[in-house]
Design an enzyme around this catalytic site. Sequence first.
Site, PDB file in Angstrom:
ATOM      1  N   HIS A 156      13.593  -6.765  -1.358  1.00  0.00           N
ATOM      2  CA  HIS A 156      12.984  -5.496  -0.936  1.00  0.00           C
ATOM      3  C   HIS A 156      13.174  -5.216   0.542  1.00  0.00           C
ATOM      4  CE1 HIS A 156      10.672  -4.395  -4.633  1.00  0.00           C
ATOM      5  NE2 HIS A 156      10.944  -5.659  -4.904  1.00  0.00           N
ATOM      6  N   ASP A 362      13.818  -1.511   8.420  1.00  0.00           N
ATOM      7  CA  ASP A 362      13.009  -1.409   7.194  1.00  0.00           C
ATOM      8  C   ASP A 362      13.937  -1.414   5.989  1.00  0.00           C
ATOM      9  OD1 ASP A 362      10.682  -1.051   5.664  1.00  0.00           O
ATOM     10  OD2 ASP A 362       9.930   0.489   7.019  1.00  0.00           O
TER      11      ASP A 362
HETATM   12  P1  ADQ Z   1       6.381  -2.207   3.104  1.00  0.00           P
HETATM   13  O1  ADQ Z   1       6.868  -2.910   4.318  1.00  0.00           O
HETATM   14  O2  ADQ Z   1       4.967  -2.415   2.749  1.00  0.00           O
HETATM   15  O3  ADQ Z   1       7.262  -2.547   1.817  1.00  0.00           O
HETATM   16  P2  ADQ Z   1       6.711   0.773   2.698  1.00  0.00           P
HETATM   17  O4  ADQ Z   1       7.869   0.893   1.794  1.00  0.00           O
HETATM   18  O5  ADQ Z   1       6.725   1.842   3.745  1.00  0.00           O
HETATM   19  O6  ADQ Z   1       6.702  -0.642   3.439  1.00  0.00           O
HETATM   20  O7  ADQ Z   1       5.244   0.921   2.056  1.00  0.00           O
HETATM   21  C1  ADQ Z   1       4.861   0.454   0.882  1.00  0.00           C
HETATM   22  C2  ADQ Z   1       3.643   1.230   0.328  1.00  0.00           C
HETATM   23  O8  ADQ Z   1       2.433   0.969   1.044  1.00  0.00           O
HETATM   24  C3  ADQ Z   1       3.816   2.731   0.284  1.00  0.00           C
HETATM   25  O9  ADQ Z   1       3.615   3.134  -1.029  1.00  0.00           O
HETATM   26  C4  ADQ Z   1       2.737   3.278   1.215  1.00  0.00           C
HETATM   27  O10 ADQ Z   1       2.142   4.477   0.758  1.00  0.00           O
HETATM   28  C5  ADQ Z   1       1.716   2.183   1.208  1.00  0.00           C
HETATM   29  N1  ADQ Z   1       1.006   2.175   2.474  1.00  0.00           N
HETATM   30  C6  ADQ Z   1       1.509   1.936   3.689  1.00  0.00           C
HETATM   31  N2  ADQ Z   1       0.535   2.062   4.623  1.00  0.00           N
HETATM   32  C7  ADQ Z   1      -0.584   2.387   3.957  1.00  0.00           C
HETATM   33  C8  ADQ Z   1      -1.922   2.658   4.358  1.00  0.00           C
HETATM   34  N3  ADQ Z   1      -2.285   2.620   5.634  1.00  0.00           N
HETATM   35  N4  ADQ Z   1      -2.820   2.982   3.390  1.00  0.00           N
HETATM   36  C9  ADQ Z   1      -2.447   3.010   2.114  1.00  0.00           C
HETATM   37  N5  ADQ Z   1      -1.213   2.767   1.677  1.00  0.00           N
HETATM   38  C10 ADQ Z   1      -0.293   2.465   2.590  1.00  0.00           C
HETATM   39  C11 ADQ Z   1       8.410  -3.392   1.533  1.00  0.00           C
HETATM   40  C12 ADQ Z   1       9.609  -3.190   2.457  1.00  0.00           C
HETATM   41  C13 ADQ Z   1      10.027  -1.726   2.443  1.00  0.00           C
HETATM   42  C14 ADQ Z   1      10.313  -1.281   1.007  1.00  0.00           C
HETATM   43  C15 ADQ Z   1       9.158  -1.645   0.082  1.00  0.00           C
HETATM   44  C16 ADQ Z   1       9.484  -1.370  -1.384  1.00  0.00           C
HETATM   45  O11 ADQ Z   1       9.298  -3.616   3.782  1.00  0.00           O
HETATM   46  O12 ADQ Z   1      11.179  -1.539   3.247  1.00  0.00           O
HETATM   47  O13 ADQ Z   1      10.500   0.122   1.001  1.00  0.00           O
HETATM   48  O14 ADQ Z   1       8.828  -3.020   0.192  1.00  0.00           O
HETATM   49  O15 ADQ Z   1      10.662  -1.979  -1.787  1.00  0.00           O
END
Ligand code: ADQ
Length: 502
Positions: A156, A362
């Site tokens: 991921h 990311d």
């Molecule tokens: P993350 O690093 O967690 O994921 P991201 O893809 O932006 O990054 O977010 C994941 C989820 O968390 C999103 O659905 C978002 O809405 C939710 N989220 C983030 N901040 C939040 C908050 N403050 N309150 C509620 N919900 C929140 C990892 C990788 C990413 C990749 C994903 C999926 O780092 O690059 O896109 O996995 O593969």
Amino acid sequence: MSRLVVVSNRVPSTSPAKSEAGGLAVALQAALNETGGLWFGWSGKVVEPPAPAPTVTQCDRFTLATLDLARPDYEGYYNGFANRTLWPLLHSRLDLTSFDAAFFQSYQQVNALFAARLTPLLTPDDAVWVHDYHLIPLGEELRRAGLDNPLGFYLHIPFPSPEVMMALPWHRELAKALCAYDLIGFQTRRDLQNFRDFMQREMHGAIDGDGNLQVFGRTLVANAFPIGIDADKFAAMAGNAEPQEPRPSEHARRHRQIIGVDRLDYTKGLVERFRAFEALIETHPEYHGRVCLTQVAAPSREHVPEYLGIRAELEKIAGGINGRFAELDWTPIHYINRSFGQKQLTGLYRNSEIGLVTPLRDGMNLVAKEYVASQDPENPGVLVLSQFAGAAEQLLGALIVNPYDIQSVAKVLHSALAMPVAERRARWRPMMASLCREDIGHWRDSFLRALFAARQPRRIYHLVPERRAVGLSDIARPDMARPDIGQSDNRVGVISELRKAR
Ligand code: ADQ
């Protein structure tokens, strides 16, 4: 090939109080519910001593099996090698990477433990899909235990350049471990290219005539499968959210909003983002009292020292900017350290003229996609997106920025605030169309289809003819393994293959 087995470090919550599962959990649960299946992972609990067998729970049509971790395993495997070594390394942050042999040993031990607990639950017809950097050696451990099933791995987060990988003393062990899988999926073509370069240049691998990787005596298929979201669901939630949740405050209603939503993580570029917003209001006094940045940053990995540092730094910067510019009726940065439910997030996205997504690195960044999907089609906002987010390969209507270049991010924010509605619509429509086309279901099915195709030589040939009659030939087509060369939406086909072949 009958049952889908998903393995990830953390599993979806079964508690109704925490039912706001993310898109990934929903998509995989949907596949598991349709076909019946198993989801295996860590319970999130640290227990002394951990139970010798997994806890098994029946959820709808699939089974959830979890194991607890002992304190030293939690420290070494999770806080240590996963979050203090692999996470920074794979995000190219060598300055923050810990190189601790004890962490690596713990990581290997816990992966062996996962394999030992999972193996008795598997049947010869299962297709096993392992997720993310916590579990790279799991496939090799399962093979060692005699598993001959189709075995896929999805990363991921980014795969860095070979030079960065080579800094890890255990790069060869990880490279070999990856070769236990039949299929390795990455978020972007850039990650795929980095992986191929690493395997070819540093591990003496070769690409064969079919585009597969020959390395360590094994053939494996590697490809990019960009993860999507349930775009229709976000659009419906944002469109129907009446009254909006959360109700915009009086302050928010009176000011033009820029939104940032992230886990509180040093990869997300929050320091640079605050500085860029500061540069905007410094160079454009006309925005004083008129434009706000709302930054939601959910606390994350609070037991890892590097995360405490970034949290303190952000509080200081936000406080400094607010202290310098705020008026009695205007606070430039609303900095909120908590998480929100999906419905609340869609409300925040929809009420914001700019989605500011500026990670330093990311894998994909789902927030960028969620922001786009939540917009009003008649009056969409503008996505300002880092060139270092995987999403930048797909979201071509975004204003792409270099998050390190603070002055130019400020300039782009100014252009975004001034952008006419016709241009905003013209940028948004193709992005929304692609989000609907390449949604989370498409991602899941593309990967599973490619996994079945990767196992073609060993699996398809001993299928009985009746099974071919229900359409397995569809998933045996070699071009289906490549999402980048015209993959049709064959979702029903993949799910029905899993179901019918039982
Ligand atoms: P993350 O690093 O967690 O994921 P991201 O893809 O932006 O990054 O977010 C994941 C989820 O968390 C999103 O659905 C978002 O809405 C939710 N989220 C983030 N901040 C939040 C908050 N403050 N309150 C509620 N919900 C929140 C990892 C990788 C990413 C990749 C994903 C999926 O780092 O690059 O896109 O996995 O593969």
